[in-house]
Write a protein that holds these residues in place. Sequence first.
Motif, PDB file in Angstrom:
ATOM      1  N   TYR A 100      10.611  95.476 -44.120  1.00  0.00           N
ATOM      2  CA  TYR A 100      10.050  94.779 -45.273  1.00  0.00           C
ATOM      3  C   TYR A 100       9.768  93.334 -44.895  1.00  0.00           C
ATOM      4  CZ  TYR A 100      11.290  98.638 -48.329  1.00  0.00           C
ATOM      5  OH  TYR A 100      11.361  99.869 -48.924  1.00  0.00           O
ATOM      6  N   ARG A 101       8.606  92.856 -45.359  1.00  0.00           N
ATOM      7  CA  ARG A 101       8.265  91.450 -45.152  1.00  0.00           C
ATOM      8  C   ARG A 101       7.464  90.973 -46.348  1.00  0.00           C
ATOM      9  NH1 ARG A 101       5.065  88.394 -40.300  1.00  0.00           N
ATOM     10  NH2 ARG A 101       5.305  86.355 -41.234  1.00  0.00           N
ATOM     11  N   ASP A 102       7.869  89.869 -46.913  1.00  0.00           N
ATOM     12  CA  ASP A 102       7.214  89.275 -48.079  1.00  0.00           C
ATOM     13  C   ASP A 102       7.050  90.286 -49.207  1.00  0.00           C
ATOM     14  OD1 ASP A 102       6.985  86.855 -46.721  1.00  0.00           O
ATOM     15  OD2 ASP A 102       5.020  87.400 -45.900  1.00  0.00           O
ATOM     16  N   GLY A 103       8.048  91.131 -49.387  1.00  0.00           N
ATOM     17  CA  GLY A 103       8.031  92.097 -50.479  1.00  0.00           C
ATOM     18  C   GLY A 103       7.177  93.327 -50.223  1.00  0.00           C
ATOM     19  N   HIS A 104       6.650  93.486 -49.044  1.00  0.00           N
ATOM     20  CA  HIS A 104       5.819  94.647 -48.711  1.00  0.00           C
ATOM     21  C   HIS A 104       6.513  95.473 -47.637  1.00  0.00           C
ATOM     22  CE1 HIS A 104       2.456  93.023 -50.987  1.00  0.00           C
ATOM     23  NE2 HIS A 104       2.650  91.859 -50.367  1.00  0.00           N
ATOM     24  N   ARG A 105       6.316  96.793 -47.749  1.00  0.00           N
ATOM     25  CA  ARG A 105       6.902  97.700 -46.762  1.00  0.00           C
ATOM     26  C   ARG A 105       5.848  98.002 -45.686  1.00  0.00           C
ATOM     27  NH1 ARG A 105      10.791 102.605 -47.050  1.00  0.00           N
ATOM     28  NH2 ARG A 105       9.995 103.912 -45.376  1.00  0.00           N
ATOM     29  N   TYR A 106       6.275  97.938 -44.435  1.00  0.00           N
ATOM     30  CA  TYR A 106       5.419  98.261 -43.295  1.00  0.00           C
ATOM     31  C   TYR A 106       6.052  99.440 -42.562  1.00  0.00           C
ATOM     32  CZ  TYR A 106       3.145  93.789 -44.033  1.00  0.00           C
ATOM     33  OH  TYR A 106       2.448  92.730 -44.572  1.00  0.00           O
ATOM     34  N   GLU A 107       5.262 100.503 -42.346  1.00  0.00           N
ATOM     35  CA  GLU A 107       5.755 101.691 -41.674  1.00  0.00           C
ATOM     36  C   GLU A 107       5.115 101.820 -40.296  1.00  0.00           C
ATOM     37  OE1 GLU A 107       5.127 105.110 -44.146  1.00  0.00           O
ATOM     38  OE2 GLU A 107       6.624 104.466 -45.605  1.00  0.00           O
ATOM     39  N   ARG A 108       5.915 102.333 -39.362  1.00  0.00           N
ATOM     40  CA  ARG A 108       5.440 102.522 -37.995  1.00  0.00           C
ATOM     41  C   ARG A 108       4.551 103.763 -37.946  1.00  0.00           C
ATOM     42  NH1 ARG A 108       9.926 103.839 -33.833  1.00  0.00           N
ATOM     43  NH2 ARG A 108       9.613 105.858 -34.764  1.00  0.00           N
ATOM     44  N   ARG A 109       3.393 103.647 -37.335  1.00  0.00           N
ATOM     45  CA  ARG A 109       2.446 104.756 -37.211  1.00  0.00           C
ATOM     46  C   ARG A 109       2.077 104.934 -35.742  1.00  0.00           C
ATOM     47  NH1 ARG A 109       0.248 105.888 -42.488  1.00  0.00           N
ATOM     48  NH2 ARG A 109       2.022 105.284 -43.775  1.00  0.00           N
ATOM     49  N   LEU A 110       1.882 106.186 -35.343  1.00  0.00           N
ATOM     50  CA  LEU A 110       1.417 106.487 -33.999  1.00  0.00           C
ATOM     51  C   LEU A 110      -0.107 106.460 -34.008  1.00  0.00           C
ATOM     52  CD1 LEU A 110       2.119 107.341 -31.109  1.00  0.00           C
ATOM     53  CD2 LEU A 110       1.989 109.710 -31.877  1.00  0.00           C
ATOM     54  N   VAL A 111      -0.698 105.705 -33.118  1.00  0.00           N
ATOM     55  CA  VAL A 111      -2.156 105.552 -33.046  1.00  0.00           C
ATOM     56  C   VAL A 111      -2.604 105.997 -31.656  1.00  0.00           C
ATOM     57  CG1 VAL A 111      -4.050 103.899 -33.159  1.00  0.00           C
ATOM     58  CG2 VAL A 111      -2.062 103.608 -34.622  1.00  0.00           C
ATOM     59  N   THR A 112      -3.702 106.742 -31.606  1.00  0.00           N
ATOM     60  CA  THR A 112      -4.281 107.144 -30.325  1.00  0.00           C
ATOM     61  C   THR A 112      -5.656 106.501 -30.213  1.00  0.00           C
ATOM     62  OG1 THR A 112      -3.120 109.259 -30.438  1.00  0.00           O
ATOM     63  CG2 THR A 112      -4.933 109.081 -28.872  1.00  0.00           C
ATOM     64  N   SER A 113      -5.865 105.789 -29.128  1.00  0.00           N
ATOM     65  CA  SER A 113      -7.136 105.125 -28.907  1.00  0.00           C
ATOM     66  C   SER A 113      -7.502 105.239 -27.437  1.00  0.00           C
ATOM     67  CB  SER A 113      -7.035 103.658 -29.314  1.00  0.00           C
ATOM     68  OG  SER A 113      -8.222 102.976 -29.007  1.00  0.00           O
ATOM     69  N   LYS A 114      -8.677 105.806 -27.161  1.00  0.00           N
ATOM     70  CA  LYS A 114      -9.171 105.958 -25.789  1.00  0.00           C
ATOM     71  C   LYS A 114      -8.164 106.678 -24.897  1.00  0.00           C
ATOM     72  CE  LYS A 114     -12.023 101.856 -26.155  1.00  0.00           C
ATOM     73  NZ  LYS A 114     -12.320 100.532 -25.629  1.00  0.00           N
ATOM     74  N   GLY A 115      -7.503 107.666 -25.462  1.00  0.00           N
ATOM     75  CA  GLY A 115      -6.559 108.467 -24.695  1.00  0.00           C
ATOM     76  C   GLY A 115      -5.179 107.867 -24.555  1.00  0.00           C
ATOM     77  N   HIS A 116      -4.944 106.679 -25.102  1.00  0.00           N
ATOM     78  CA  HIS A 116      -3.630 106.032 -25.019  1.00  0.00           C
ATOM     79  C   HIS A 116      -2.950 106.094 -26.375  1.00  0.00           C
ATOM     80  CE1 HIS A 116      -4.309 104.461 -21.013  1.00  0.00           C
ATOM     81  NE2 HIS A 116      -5.507 104.079 -21.396  1.00  0.00           N
ATOM     82  N   LYS A 117      -1.661 106.357 -26.357  1.00  0.00           N
ATOM     83  CA  LYS A 117      -0.890 106.394 -27.594  1.00  0.00           C
ATOM     84  C   LYS A 117      -0.030 105.137 -27.676  1.00  0.00           C
ATOM     85  CE  LYS A 117      -0.562 111.392 -27.781  1.00  0.00           C
ATOM     86  NZ  LYS A 117       0.327 112.545 -27.831  1.00  0.00           N
ATOM     87  N   TYR A 118       0.013 104.572 -28.864  1.00  0.00           N
ATOM     88  CA  TYR A 118       0.858 103.411 -29.087  1.00  0.00           C
ATOM     89  C   TYR A 118       1.222 103.345 -30.564  1.00  0.00           C
ATOM     90  CZ  TYR A 118      -3.483 101.191 -30.644  1.00  0.00           C
ATOM     91  OH  TYR A 118      -4.645 100.893 -31.294  1.00  0.00           O
ATOM     92  N   TYR A 119       2.223 102.515 -30.869  1.00  0.00           N
ATOM     93  CA  TYR A 119       2.662 102.335 -32.244  1.00  0.00           C
ATOM     94  C   TYR A 119       2.073 101.054 -32.815  1.00  0.00           C
ATOM     95  CZ  TYR A 119       6.310 105.840 -31.595  1.00  0.00           C
ATOM     96  OH  TYR A 119       6.986 107.002 -31.364  1.00  0.00           O
ATOM     97  N   ARG A 120       1.878 101.072 -34.128  1.00  0.00           N
ATOM     98  CA  ARG A 120       1.571  99.847 -34.849  1.00  0.00           C
ATOM     99  C   ARG A 120       2.118 100.015 -36.256  1.00  0.00           C
ATOM    100  NH1 ARG A 120      -4.889  99.785 -36.001  1.00  0.00           N
ATOM    101  NH2 ARG A 120      -4.815 100.968 -37.894  1.00  0.00           N
TER     102      ARG A 120
END
Length: 125
Positions: A100-120
């Motif tokens: 949580y930051r500034d009253g908002h919830r942020y969730e971790r998501r798996l993203v795939t871009s150009k064959g690479h996987k990463y979190y954001r």
Amino acid sequence: MQTKIVRLLGGALAAITLLGAFPGATLAQDKRQQTKNDWRNLAALAGGLTAFGLIKHDPTLSFVGAAGALYSVDRYEKDRKSQDKAARTRASLFSKTYFYRDGHRYERRLVTSKGHKYYRFKRVD
């Protein structure tokens, strides 16, 4: 001759410093690694200048080389420790599934871009 060598080494130092000052298209971590490597290489170059000064019995070259080597090694160590601290902070953040930051919830998501996987993190309301 010694003045030419000192100018050449000064020019090399200026070039390395200027190259590190302009941000490129690389990631921040790559830039940090490159800067760290530049300081290591500069320390070796200054150490060579120290050895050259000792061989030629020139106290000025020896002193300038030793001072440059000590400063470069100090900066290298600071960058190395900073890089480790940043890696620990990043690992700590991405080990969480949400925060949580500034009253908002942020969730971790798996993203795939150009064959690479990463979190954001994505804001979820």
